[in-house]
Design a protein around this motif. Sequence first.
Motif, PDB file in Angstrom:
ATOM      1  N   HIS A   2      -6.626  -3.455  -9.317  1.00 35.30           N
ATOM      2  CA  HIS A   2      -5.803  -2.248  -9.126  1.00 35.30           C
ATOM      3  C   HIS A   2      -4.492  -2.411  -9.803  1.00 35.30           C
ATOM      4  N   MET A  44       4.396  -0.626 -11.862  1.00 38.29           N
ATOM      5  CA  MET A  44       4.349  -1.640 -10.713  1.00 38.29           C
ATOM      6  C   MET A  44       5.371  -2.179 -10.517  1.00 38.29           C
ATOM      7  N   ARG A  91       0.826  -1.099  -0.118  1.00 36.48           N
ATOM      8  CA  ARG A  91       0.213  -0.115   0.146  1.00 36.48           C
ATOM      9  C   ARG A  91       0.772   1.227  -0.007  1.00 36.48           C
ATOM     10  N   PRO A 113      -1.651  -0.076  -9.943  1.00 39.26           N
ATOM     11  CA  PRO A 113      -0.617   1.369  -9.857  1.00 39.26           C
ATOM     12  C   PRO A 113       0.322   1.058 -10.973  1.00 39.26           C
ATOM     13  N   GLU A 147       0.726   6.596  -6.921  1.00 34.11           N
ATOM     14  CA  GLU A 147      -0.470   7.217  -6.996  1.00 34.11           C
ATOM     15  C   GLU A 147      -0.404   8.530  -6.831  1.00 34.11           C
ATOM     16  N   LYS A 170      -5.303   4.337  -0.935  1.00 40.98           N
ATOM     17  CA  LYS A 170      -5.908   2.962  -1.307  1.00 40.98           C
ATOM     18  C   LYS A 170      -5.971   2.237  -0.284  1.00 40.98           C
ATOM     19  N   ALA A 179       2.236   1.740  -3.381  1.00 42.90           N
ATOM     20  CA  ALA A 179       1.319   2.045  -4.482  1.00 42.90           C
ATOM     21  C   ALA A 179       0.840   3.414  -4.345  1.00 42.90           C
TER      22      ALA A 179
END
Length: 242
Positions: free
Chosen positions: A192, A197, A104, A194, A111, A136, A107
Amino acid sequence: MSHSMNRPQEPRDARSWTPVHGQPYRPVPYRPERIPAEESLARAAELRERMGRRRTVRQFAGDPVPEQVVKDAIACAATAPSGAHQQPWTFVLVKDPQVRRRIRAAAEGEERVSYAGRLGEEWLAALRPLGTDEVKPHLTDAPQLIVVFQQRYRLGADGSRRKHYYVDESVGIAVGMLLSALHLSGLAALVHTPSPMRFLQEVLGRPANEKAFAVIPVGYPAAECEVPDLTRKRLNQVIVEI
């Protein structure tokens, strides 16, 4: 009767998969049961109705989910057709809360850059009706994550490489089957992606031939779950009959 007694048996052909590149064509008989048309119609109608209730969920309850249900869904996904039957996918099931927190954090870092301008206004405008942003919580709220990797090539024991074909198409089909299996088993999910990655390969220690394709949180919807007020295209808007 216990649920364990209803567990599916290993397939009759329980051989382990090994690469078949360059081997001759060896056909075997295939005689699936042909169900009556009336039953086929009933099954199709029920499936259409159940799949019509599927929604992408971003608000998950923290309740644990039956792990075998998720593994069975992954097993269903792994039956997907693939280019030259090379099955170029890896499904990493992430249950460790600490690892999910690392995913998280990484990511959301990507984001923040994306929502600050990397995506561009046209893409941001397309996302606006979905109510998404750089935060997220689903990556840590959902009790499990399935991180799907695509294998761009096969690594031999001696370090040799063998190219895989139609990788994007093959893995995309497998992910679609995974989402269907999860939904029909009573679980909610989200795809998901992102961008970029690359951090997933590092966090999860995947080899050089694997590239992250999607992160799929899996669980039950939160009690207060809400989803966007969206309408799917009708059948006559997506089908062309000739």
